[in-house]
Motif scaffolding. Structure first.
Motif, PDB file in Angstrom:
ATOM      1  N   ASP A   1      31.566  45.351  38.920  1.00 22.58           N
ATOM      2  CA  ASP A   1      32.312  46.284  38.070  1.00 22.58           C
ATOM      3  C   ASP A   1      33.523  45.582  37.462  1.00 22.58           C
ATOM      4  N   ALA A   2      34.115  46.234  36.449  1.00 23.85           N
ATOM      5  CA  ALA A   2      35.239  45.642  35.726  1.00 23.85           C
ATOM      6  C   ALA A   2      36.527  45.640  36.537  1.00 23.85           C
ATOM      7  N   GLY A   3      36.557  46.342  37.636  1.00 17.42           N
ATOM      8  CA  GLY A   3      37.735  46.340  38.497  1.00 17.42           C
ATOM      9  C   GLY A   3      37.661  45.283  39.586  1.00 17.42           C
ATOM     10  N   CYS A   4      36.572  44.532  39.630  1.00 19.86           N
ATOM     11  CA  CYS A   4      36.331  43.488  40.639  1.00 19.86           C
ATOM     12  C   CYS A   4      36.447  44.059  42.053  1.00 19.86           C
ATOM     13  N   ARG A   5      35.765  45.208  42.302  1.00 18.95           N
ATOM     14  CA  ARG A   5      35.820  45.856  43.616  1.00 18.95           C
ATOM     15  C   ARG A   5      34.490  45.788  44.363  1.00 18.95           C
ATOM     16  N   THR A   6      33.374  46.043  43.658  1.00 17.15           N
ATOM     17  CA  THR A   6      32.068  46.065  44.331  1.00 17.15           C
ATOM     18  C   THR A   6      31.355  44.718  44.145  1.00 17.15           C
ATOM     19  N   PRO A   7      30.782  44.195  45.204  1.00 14.74           N
ATOM     20  CA  PRO A   7      30.049  42.925  45.090  1.00 14.74           C
ATOM     21  C   PRO A   7      28.881  43.051  44.116  1.00 14.74           C
ATOM     22  N   TYR A   8      28.601  41.965  43.433  1.00 12.80           N
ATOM     23  CA  TYR A   8      27.517  41.935  42.443  1.00 12.80           C
ATOM     24  C   TYR A   8      26.185  41.693  43.139  1.00 12.80           C
TER      25      TYR A   8
ATOM     26  N   PRO B   1      27.808  39.274  35.625  1.00 13.09           N
ATOM     27  CA  PRO B   1      28.758  39.574  36.706  1.00 13.09           C
ATOM     28  C   PRO B   1      30.207  39.383  36.256  1.00 13.09           C
ATOM     29  N   TRP B   2      31.105  40.005  37.000  1.00 15.35           N
ATOM     30  CA  TRP B   2      32.542  39.905  36.749  1.00 15.35           C
ATOM     31  C   TRP B   2      33.147  38.966  37.782  1.00 15.35           C
ATOM     32  N   TYR B   3      34.217  38.260  37.398  1.00 15.63           N
ATOM     33  CA  TYR B   3      34.894  37.336  38.308  1.00 15.63           C
ATOM     34  C   TYR B   3      36.390  37.611  38.287  1.00 15.63           C
ATOM     35  N   LEU B   4      37.031  37.340  39.411  1.00 16.19           N
ATOM     36  CA  LEU B   4      38.477  37.471  39.528  1.00 16.19           C
ATOM     37  C   LEU B   4      39.085  36.111  39.195  1.00 16.19           C
ATOM     38  N   TRP B   5      39.959  36.064  38.178  1.00 19.98           N
ATOM     39  CA  TRP B   5      40.587  34.824  37.732  1.00 19.98           C
ATOM     40  C   TRP B   5      42.070  34.862  38.060  1.00 19.98           C
ATOM     41  N   GLU B   6      42.596  33.733  38.522  1.00 16.96           N
ATOM     42  CA  GLU B   6      44.011  33.637  38.900  1.00 16.96           C
ATOM     43  C   GLU B   6      44.698  32.576  38.058  1.00 16.96           C
TER      44      GLU B   6
ATOM     45  N   ILE C   1      43.364  38.563  36.926  1.00 15.86           N
ATOM     46  CA  ILE C   1      42.640  39.439  36.007  1.00 15.86           C
ATOM     47  C   ILE C   1      41.151  39.370  36.333  1.00 15.86           C
ATOM     48  N   CYS C   2      40.425  40.390  35.905  1.00 16.73           N
ATOM     49  CA  CYS C   2      38.994  40.472  36.146  1.00 16.73           C
ATOM     50  C   CYS C   2      38.261  40.361  34.805  1.00 16.73           C
ATOM     51  N   LEU C   3      37.463  39.286  34.623  1.00 16.42           N
ATOM     52  CA  LEU C   3      36.729  39.057  33.379  1.00 16.42           C
ATOM     53  C   LEU C   3      35.331  38.511  33.676  1.00 16.42           C
ATOM     54  N   GLN C   4      34.455  38.619  32.681  1.00 21.39           N
ATOM     55  CA  GLN C   4      33.105  38.074  32.815  1.00 21.39           C
ATOM     56  C   GLN C   4      33.039  36.615  32.383  1.00 21.39           C
ATOM     57  N   TYR C   5      34.097  36.100  31.809  1.00 20.10           N
ATOM     58  CA  TYR C   5      34.132  34.725  31.311  1.00 20.10           C
ATOM     59  C   TYR C   5      35.482  34.110  31.636  1.00 20.10           C
ATOM     60  N   SER C   6      35.577  32.794  31.567  1.00 20.65           N
ATOM     61  CA  SER C   6      36.832  32.114  31.858  1.00 20.65           C
ATOM     62  C   SER C   6      37.848  32.363  30.760  1.00 20.65           C
ATOM     63  N   PRO C   7      39.084  32.759  31.119  1.00 16.03           N
ATOM     64  CA  PRO C   7      40.104  32.991  30.096  1.00 16.03           C
ATOM     65  C   PRO C   7      40.704  31.706  29.532  1.00 16.03           C
TER      66      PRO C   7
END
Length: 98
Positions: free
Chosen positions: A85-92, A53-58, A66-72
């Motif tokens: 999705d990579a745009g963090c738009r659709t729920p996983y 899954p992708w996560y939104l990181w602030e 940003i939207c990433l699959q791992y912690s930056p």
């Protein structure tokens, strides 16, 4: 008699070689079957694997997202997710739960 006993010895040696060769073939077949079973198992497991899954990181510094699959890194907090999705738009939703 010497010729005959010599033939018997060579016949014994060839039989022994055939037995060793047959044993080698059995070992080879067992190893080949084991390798094939391992490869088949890996292939089946991968067939049922779902994407990460992708996560939104602030950012803690300037609230940049940003939207990433791992912690930056340490300077980021999870702001949303998981997303599909990579745009963090659709729920996983994992496979089988859609």
């Amino acid at each position: 008699m010497n010729e005959r006993s010599g033939n018997q010895e060579s016949g014994f040696q060839s039989r022994e070689r055939r037995v060793i060769k047959a044993g080698t073939n059995k070992v080879f077949m067992r190893i080949a079957i084991a390798i094939l079973a391992c490869l088949l198992t890996i292939w089946v497991v991968q067939a049922f694997a779902a994407p990460a899954p992708w996560y939104l990181w602030e950012s803690r510094v300037d609230q940049y997202r940003i939207c990433l699959q791992y912690s930056p890194g340490d300077g980021w907090i999870k702001a949303g997710g998981p997303f599909g999705d990579a745009g963090c738009r659709t729920p996983y939703a994992p496979k089988g739960y859609r």
